[in-house]
Motif scaffolding. Sequence first.
Motif, PDB file in Angstrom:
ATOM      1  N   GLU A 146      40.576  29.109  -2.993  1.00 53.10           N
ATOM      2  CA  GLU A 146      41.764  29.843  -2.512  1.00 53.10           C
ATOM      3  C   GLU A 146      41.362  31.063  -1.685  1.00 53.10           C
ATOM      4  O   GLU A 146      41.885  31.289  -0.600  1.00 53.10           O
ATOM      5  CB  GLU A 146      42.639  30.285  -3.693  1.00 53.10           C
ATOM      6  CG  GLU A 146      43.594  29.182  -4.123  1.00 53.10           C
ATOM      7  CD  GLU A 146      44.334  29.491  -5.410  1.00 53.10           C
ATOM      8  OE1 GLU A 146      44.038  30.527  -6.053  1.00 53.10           O
ATOM      9  OE2 GLU A 146      45.187  28.667  -5.773  1.00 53.10           O
ATOM     10  N   SER A 147      40.432  31.846  -2.205  1.00 53.00           N
ATOM     11  CA  SER A 147      40.095  33.081  -1.483  1.00 53.00           C
ATOM     12  C   SER A 147      39.295  32.788  -0.212  1.00 53.00           C
ATOM     13  O   SER A 147      39.510  33.408   0.832  1.00 53.00           O
ATOM     14  CB  SER A 147      39.376  34.076  -2.394  1.00 53.00           C
ATOM     15  OG  SER A 147      38.103  33.610  -2.657  1.00 53.00           O
ATOM     16  N   ALA A 183      44.337  24.458  -0.909  1.00 50.21           N
ATOM     17  CA  ALA A 183      43.231  24.725  -1.841  1.00 50.21           C
ATOM     18  C   ALA A 183      43.282  23.776  -3.029  1.00 50.21           C
ATOM     19  O   ALA A 183      42.245  23.280  -3.489  1.00 50.21           O
ATOM     20  CB  ALA A 183      43.309  26.184  -2.314  1.00 50.21           C
ATOM     21  N   ALA A 184      44.473  23.488  -3.537  1.00 51.84           N
ATOM     22  CA  ALA A 184      44.598  22.610  -4.714  1.00 51.84           C
ATOM     23  C   ALA A 184      44.094  21.202  -4.385  1.00 51.84           C
ATOM     24  O   ALA A 184      43.351  20.596  -5.172  1.00 51.84           O
ATOM     25  CB  ALA A 184      46.050  22.571  -5.168  1.00 51.84           C
ATOM     26  N   ALA A 185      44.476  20.696  -3.218  1.00 57.59           N
ATOM     27  CA  ALA A 185      44.041  19.346  -2.825  1.00 57.59           C
ATOM     28  C   ALA A 185      42.528  19.316  -2.595  1.00 57.59           C
ATOM     29  O   ALA A 185      41.847  18.352  -2.970  1.00 57.59           O
ATOM     30  CB  ALA A 185      44.789  18.910  -1.579  1.00 57.59           C
ATOM     31  N   LEU A 186      41.995  20.373  -2.027  1.00 59.85           N
ATOM     32  CA  LEU A 186      40.543  20.436  -1.788  1.00 59.85           C
ATOM     33  C   LEU A 186      39.791  20.469  -3.115  1.00 59.85           C
ATOM     34  O   LEU A 186      38.789  19.780  -3.291  1.00 59.85           O
ATOM     35  CB  LEU A 186      40.197  21.684  -0.964  1.00 59.85           C
ATOM     36  CG  LEU A 186      40.589  21.627   0.507  1.00 59.85           C
ATOM     37  CD1 LEU A 186      40.529  23.014   1.133  1.00 59.85           C
ATOM     38  CD2 LEU A 186      39.681  20.665   1.273  1.00 59.85           C
ATOM     39  N   ALA A 187      40.299  21.255  -4.061  1.00 61.27           N
ATOM     40  CA  ALA A 187      39.633  21.382  -5.370  1.00 61.27           C
ATOM     41  C   ALA A 187      39.542  20.016  -6.051  1.00 61.27           C
ATOM     42  O   ALA A 187      38.509  19.661  -6.623  1.00 61.27           O
ATOM     43  CB  ALA A 187      40.394  22.376  -6.243  1.00 61.27           C
ATOM     44  N   GLU A 189      35.815  18.036  -6.889  1.00 62.04           N
ATOM     45  CA  GLU A 189      35.398  18.007  -8.298  1.00 62.04           C
ATOM     46  C   GLU A 189      34.057  17.292  -8.511  1.00 62.04           C
ATOM     47  O   GLU A 189      33.172  17.799  -9.174  1.00 62.04           O
ATOM     48  CB  GLU A 189      36.460  17.252  -9.122  1.00 62.04           C
ATOM     49  CG  GLU A 189      37.341  18.156  -9.949  1.00 62.04           C
ATOM     50  CD  GLU A 189      38.587  17.424 -10.417  1.00 62.04           C
ATOM     51  OE1 GLU A 189      38.560  16.185 -10.517  1.00 62.04           O
ATOM     52  OE2 GLU A 189      39.593  18.128 -10.664  1.00 62.04           O
ATOM     53  N   GLY A 190      33.928  16.113  -7.895  1.00 62.55           N
ATOM     54  CA  GLY A 190      32.735  15.306  -8.143  1.00 62.55           C
ATOM     55  C   GLY A 190      31.581  15.586  -7.184  1.00 62.55           C
ATOM     56  O   GLY A 190      30.502  15.047  -7.355  1.00 62.55           O
ATOM     57  N   GLY A 191      31.781  16.417  -6.186  1.00 61.95           N
ATOM     58  CA  GLY A 191      30.732  16.561  -5.156  1.00 61.95           C
ATOM     59  C   GLY A 191      30.143  17.952  -5.075  1.00 61.95           C
ATOM     60  O   GLY A 191      29.738  18.400  -4.013  1.00 61.95           O
ATOM     61  N   LYS A 192      30.087  18.643  -6.208  1.00 62.81           N
ATOM     62  CA  LYS A 192      29.653  20.051  -6.196  1.00 62.81           C
ATOM     63  C   LYS A 192      28.160  20.242  -5.969  1.00 62.81           C
ATOM     64  O   LYS A 192      27.735  21.211  -5.342  1.00 62.81           O
ATOM     65  CB  LYS A 192      30.020  20.702  -7.536  1.00 62.81           C
ATOM     66  CG  LYS A 192      31.454  21.109  -7.604  1.00 62.81           C
ATOM     67  CD  LYS A 192      31.903  21.739  -8.912  1.00 62.81           C
ATOM     68  CE  LYS A 192      30.872  22.060  -9.904  1.00 62.81           C
ATOM     69  NZ  LYS A 192      31.463  22.595 -11.149  1.00 62.81           N
ATOM     70  N   MET A 198      35.092  22.648   3.198  1.00 66.34           N
ATOM     71  CA  MET A 198      34.328  21.608   2.495  1.00 66.34           C
ATOM     72  C   MET A 198      35.300  20.635   1.827  1.00 66.34           C
ATOM     73  O   MET A 198      36.239  21.064   1.156  1.00 66.34           O
ATOM     74  CB  MET A 198      33.485  22.235   1.372  1.00 66.34           C
ATOM     75  CG  MET A 198      32.300  23.011   1.840  1.00 66.34           C
ATOM     76  SD  MET A 198      31.479  23.845   0.451  1.00 66.34           S
ATOM     77  CE  MET A 198      32.394  25.378   0.363  1.00 66.34           C
ATOM     78  N   GLY A 199      35.057  19.361   1.999  1.00 66.24           N
ATOM     79  CA  GLY A 199      35.867  18.356   1.312  1.00 66.24           C
ATOM     80  C   GLY A 199      37.087  17.890   2.091  1.00 66.24           C
ATOM     81  O   GLY A 199      37.762  16.953   1.660  1.00 66.24           O
TER      82      GLY A 199
END
Length: 169
Positions: A134-135, A104-108, A112-115, A10-11
């Motif tokens: 991450e998991s 994972a960091a870049a995806l997070a 952020e705004g599209g949860k 996702m993202g």
Amino acid sequence: MMKIFLIGFMGCGKSTMGKKLAVKLGYEFIDLDHQIEKSLDTTIAAYFSTHGEAAFRKLESETLKNFDYPANAVVATGGGAPCFFDNMEWMNANGLSVYIEMSAAALAKRLEGGKEKRPLLRDLNEAQMIEFIESKLLERDVFYKRALVTVNGISLTADAMRAMILSRQ
Ligand SMILES: Nc1ncnc2c1ncn2[C@@H]1O[C@H](COP(=O)(O)OP(=O)(O)OP(=O)(O)O)[C@@H](O)[C@H]1O
Ligand SMILES: O=C(O)C1=C[C@@H](O)[C@@H](O)[C@H](O)C1
Ligand SMILES: [Mg+2]
């Protein structure tokens, strides 16, 4: 006849880059999440809460395999689609799979705004979200890595994707 299946977490940009890539190639763009929502006449988030994830995965697999695709198409798949049933094998047998890879960091940061529209993320706070991504990414990576082409999702352009894809044809 050519189908390009964009896969990834996702993202990572399957919908955003898929639209642009389709324009570049002169192909049609199909977003399987949108097709599912159209056929259900409700959102995936709402379907998840009433029917659960297992029912969604079944529907997702059926839609992937039975959709009436145009001759040439760029297809944005759902983030989890490659990881259930034989969907990944089906995509590789029926087109060119392209994994848009991101950390994972870049995806997070991107997510952020599209949860709200993403049922797997909507109830997580910031710390839980990084942990979850991450998991989940670790668990899914084995499926995503079966893609025939992998591109890096950071600073990705439709031109770069087009060049990579044409070099594989
Ligand atoms: N190449 C890119 N550079 C910068 N931002 C991007 C890029 N691709 C997508 N984004 C942004 O990242 C967010 C998520 O993109 P998008 O909805 O296309 O992801 P997705 O892979 O389709 O996700 P999902 O699996 O949940 O449908 C959006 O806000 C989008 O604008
Ligand atoms: O990564 C996932 O499991 C999902 C991604 C979205 O594209 C949707 O298919 C749905 O929200 C599930
Ligand atoms: Mg999408």
